[in-house]
Each structure stands twice: as structure tokens, then as C-alpha cells.
Design a protein around this motif. Structure first.
Motif, PDB file in Angstrom:
ATOM      1  N   LYS A  11      50.196  90.728  14.017  1.00 53.43           N
ATOM      2  CA  LYS A  11      49.744  91.948  14.758  1.00 53.43           C
ATOM      3  C   LYS A  11      48.747  91.520  15.944  1.00 53.43           C
ATOM      4  N   ASN A  12      47.970  90.521  15.566  1.00 51.78           N
ATOM      5  CA  ASN A  12      47.396  89.849  16.991  1.00 51.78           C
ATOM      6  C   ASN A  12      47.691  88.340  17.077  1.00 51.78           C
ATOM      7  N   ILE A  13      47.630  88.011  18.178  1.00 55.80           N
ATOM      8  CA  ILE A  13      47.804  86.725  18.752  1.00 55.80           C
ATOM      9  C   ILE A  13      46.664  86.201  19.674  1.00 55.80           C
ATOM     10  N   VAL A  14      46.150  85.033  19.473  1.00 56.17           N
ATOM     11  CA  VAL A  14      44.988  84.611  20.436  1.00 56.17           C
ATOM     12  C   VAL A  14      45.861  83.300  21.196  1.00 56.17           C
ATOM     13  N   LEU A  15      45.871  83.398  22.389  1.00 56.65           N
ATOM     14  CA  LEU A  15      46.254  82.246  23.271  1.00 56.65           C
ATOM     15  C   LEU A  15      44.901  81.351  23.693  1.00 56.65           C
TER      16      LEU A  15
END
Length: 464
Positions: A137-141
Motif C-alpha cells: 500500500k505504501n512505497i518509499v523512494l
């Protein structure tokens, strides 16, 4: 191929990414961290850590030459560049390996490969043995940045180096040109100059270390020149002609171009974000000059997608990336997260002498309309500095005349990269000049100068 499901996917395992992954795992999330090259990213493998190891060797070498000042004898002092580099690589390896251990301990799934966003919370990872699909649901670049290469000044690893080549040199430079005098440029200039390279630094701005307070820059420049460096300000390298074992640099100053020959050039003209191949355009992520545009909470505007650290823009500092990683993990977990304020982040440069700062420079404070009180204290007035044989340096503090707020602190001299944290904590706690004046600093320490600089801002310095 069924996608492996996670609560959070972090792309990049540098000081932003690995910290975000660990904090999220501590908060009970099922986390995957994808890294294409090295755990620890540039910072641990090719940046902050190995450069500090090199600079420590140079510092010890410099001190060995000064042995006589301390009543000591050291004859036939020399260095083995390969051994210096080997130690530096060993330090980096030890810390990089430590991150793998931290991932295991915190149950973070570590995946080596190249990640691409595929929409709807999906990430495709290209690995040696094919591809793997992940979803969250969440992605961090947290993909970081790399050295900026200017046309005609590109690195070749032989005559022209980036920071990576400078960390694992193919030879000891005899006549060195460093293009750019930010932290990276000046640290390498300091390292090679101390080991005996005839070093020239070219800076396009009107002073070296251009982000620092003008007074600190001027003080540092004086020390660099005393150490034998040639500093060229308001200058630009227009062209490099590469020959056999030499480079002819065309350097423009005041509209005139002069040529000089060098055997080695280090290009340190800034960085560009690693935004390629991530699928940002397809998702409509806004990018400005190779950096992902975010709000103060590192949100990209695409639901569930965050960007932290160097890819999200200045200041390009590992500690900023780490704190953003923690903030984003806490935000996703529904905690009350505080945005990271750039003006509360200290900058440290590990040249000789060291330079450190936090908050506004004197010029910036005036520009923003503050009426200010400025205090200064020189190292020569401090007993510990004299006992250490380090009497060259100064500490400068800037206060808001109306409220007593500490607006900025700027230092140059021995160990100031450790001292600056006192003022960082002070700013975080919204300390006033009165709080600092009433604080008892231990004697004899370098930190007493921090107290004296505050006193001086109010005409109360005791020891100078």
C-alpha cells in the motif's frame, strides 16, 4: 506470478532507505527493502564513511610531521597509499555488513535487484535470476543521487575522477585540480594536499565552501592557502584537453582564459538524483531538476508514494535522509510525525580545519529581516585548543535581537563537527541566549568557546 505482499516497500538501502525500513519494522510493519548495489548506499560505501577513514589517515600523517611541536620524535615519516585505501575500504565493508545484520534482526526482507514502479502499489524487481513482483500500500523512494557530470569534464577513471575514483585512486596525484569547493571537493583537496599533492581548487562562486557563512569561508580559505593549496574563486573550467598522462585545463577568470597542466582532475560539481528507470513519468510523479518534488512530509502527491533523502532534494545529507525515513515510517504507522526542518540540520565538512554549521548565516539572517546580535570567539583564546596544538579556528553565533532565539551557529577549527551538535540541540529545544549563558560548560574543553561566543554576542565575553 503472484505478487509478494508487504505493508511497505522501500527502494534503496542507503541511510534514508535502510533506516525507514528498520523503523517501519519496529512499528510492526511487514517491510521489503530493494537495493541494486550495496547495503548502506553511497554514504557507507562511497561517501561519508570511507572518506572520513581516508581523512583520518591524512590527519595522523599531518600530526606525525608536527611531532617536534609536542616534544616527540618521528623520523622518516611516510605513507603507503594502498594501505590507507585498504583501511578505508575495510571500514566501509564492516558497516555495510552490519546493515544486513540489522535487517535480519528487525525481520526486514532484503532484496538485491533493480526496482521499477508498476502502478497500483506494485513494484517489479529485476534480479539476476529474472524478475519478482512485489506489492504494498505504501512505497518509499530512497534511490539517492550520483555525481553530476558536466559536458567535456566527464570522468574517465584515469585522468579525470569522480569521488568514487578518488576513494580508490589508481595513483597518487602529483599536480591535482579539484573542480568544485563544496564539502566533497574540499575534503578530497584536503586529503591529497596533506599527502603532498600540489593542489588547485577552482570554484565558480565568489568563495570556497559557498553555502557556509562568508566569514567562516574566508577563515577556512586562509588556512587552505597556508597549507599550500591554490584557490581560484569566481573561476570556471571551460575545457579539459586529455593527453598522455596529463590534462590541460582551460580555466576562465574575469573573462580571461588561462591554461594549466595537471596529472589528475577530481570533478565535484554537485549531484543529480537517481530518478531514471523508476517509472515516475508513467505515474505522473512531479520531478524538478532531477529531484522528486515532495511536501514537508515527503509525500509525492501520488497516493502511498513517498520520496526521501537525496532524491527529494537539498540538503543532500545522510542524517537528513535518515530522519526523513523515520518520519515517513511513523506517518504511515499513524503516529504523530514531525517534518524535518532543513534549517535545523547541521552541515559538516571534514577538511583541515573542519567546518560545521546550523541555521542561518549572518547574510541570510539580515536578508530575512532579522535584527541580530553576532558573537565570535577564537580558538586562540581557549586553553584546550592551545594544549591540543590547534589554535586556529573560530566559533560564531547569531541571535535574534528581539527574542534571543539562536538563529545560526558557524564554526571552523579542530573537532567542530562534534561541537556543532550542542547548538543543534539548543535550536531543537528553542533555547534562548539566556539559557545558553546560564549553562555551565566543562573546563578545559573546546566546548567552552560555544559559551564564550554566546556571551560575546551580548558584549559579555570573559576570555577575549
Amino acid at each position: 506470478m503472484a505478487a509478494k505482499n508487504f505493508d511497505l516497500i522501500v527502494i534503496g538501502a542507503g541511510p534514508g532507505g535502510y533506516v525507514a525500513a528498520i523503523r517501519a519494522a519496529q512499528l510492526g510493519m511487514n517491510v521489503a527493502c530493494v537495493e541494486r548495489e550495496h547495503l548502506g548506499g553511497i554514504c557507507l560505501n562511497w561517501g561519508c564513511i570511507p572518506t572520513k577513514a581516508l581523512l583520518r589517515s591524512a590527519e595522523v600523517y599531518h600530526l606525525m610531521h608536527r611531532a617536534g611541536e609536542f616534544g616527540l620524535k618521528a623520523d622518516g615519516v611516510s605513507f603507503d597509499l594502498d594501505a590507507v585505501v585498504k583501511r578505508s575500504r575495510g571500514v566501509a565493508k564492516q558497516l555495510s555488513g552490519g546493515i544486513g545484520h540489522l535487517f535480519k534482526k528487525n525481520k526486514v526482507t532484503s532484496i538485491m535487484g533493480e526496482a521499477k514502479l508498476a502502478g497500483n502499489g506494485k513494484v517489479i524487481v529485476k534480479k539476476d535470476g529474472g524478475t519478482e513482483e512485489l506489492s504494498a500500500k505504501n512505497i518509499v523512494l530512497a534511490t539517492g543521487a550520483r555525481a553530476r557530470e558536466l559536458p567535456g569534464l566527464e570522468a574517465d577513471g584515469d585522468l579525470v575522477w569522480t569521488y568514487k575514483h578518488a576513494l580508490m585512486p589508481v595513483r597518487m596525484p602529483k599536480k591535482l585540480l579539484v573542480i568544485g569547493s563544496g564539502a566533497i571537493g574540499i575534503e578530497f583537496a584536503s586529503f591529497y594536499n596533506t599527502l603532498g599533492a600540489d593542489t588547485t581548487v577552482v570554484e565558480v562562486m565568489d568563495r570556497v565552501l559557498p553555502v557556509e557563512d562568508a566569514e567562516i569561508s574566508a577563515f577556512a580559505k586562509k588556512q587552505f592557502v597556508k597549507q599550500g593549496m591554490t584557490i581560484m574563486e569566481k573561476a570556471m573550467v571551460k575545457q579539459l584537453d586529455r593527453g598522455k598522462g596529463k590534462v590541460t585545463a582551460h580555466i576562465e577568470t574575469n573573462g580571461k582564459v588561462q591554461t594549466q597542466e595537471f596529472d589528475t582532475v577530481i570533478s565535484a560539481v554537485g549531484i543529480v538524483g537517481n530518478i531514471e528507470g523508476l517509472g515516475l513519468e508513467e505515474l505522473g510523479v512531479k520531478v524538478d531538476r532531477t529531484h522528486v518534488v515532495t511536501d514537508e512530509f515527503c509525500r509525492t502527491g501520488v497516493e502511498g508514494l513517498y520520496a526521501i533523502g537525496d532524491i527529494a532534494g537539498a540538503p543532500w545529507l545522510a542524517h537528513k535522509a535518515s530522519h526523513e525515513g523515520v518520519m515517513v515510517a511513523e506517518l504511515i504507522a499513524g503516529k504523530h510525525a514531525h517534518p524535518v526542518k532543513p534549517e535545523s540540520i547541521a552541515g559538516c565538512t571534514y577538511c583541515q580545519p573542519q567546518v560545521a554549521s546550523v541555521g542561518l548565516t549572518e547574510a541570510k539572517a539580515k536578508e530575512q529581516g532579522y535584527e541580530i546580535n553576532v558573537g565570535r570567539f577564537p580558538f586562540i583564546g581557549n586553553g584546550k585548543a592551545i594544549a591540543l596544538g590547534e589554535p586556529e579556528g573560530m566559533i560564531k553565533t547569531i541571535f535574534d535581537k528581539k527574542t534571543g532565539e539562536l538563529l545560526g551557529a558557524h564554526m571552523v577549527g579542530a573537532e567542530v563537527t562534534e561541537l556543532i551538535q550542542g547548538y543543534v540541540v539548543g535550536r531543537q529545544l528553542e533555547t534562548t541566549e539566556e539559557d545558553l549563558m546560564n549553562t555551565v560548560f566543562p573546563h578545559p574543553t573546546l566546548s567552552e568557546m560555544m559559551h564564550e561566543s554566546v556571551l560575546d554576542a551580548y558584549g559579555r565575553a570573559l576570555h577575549f
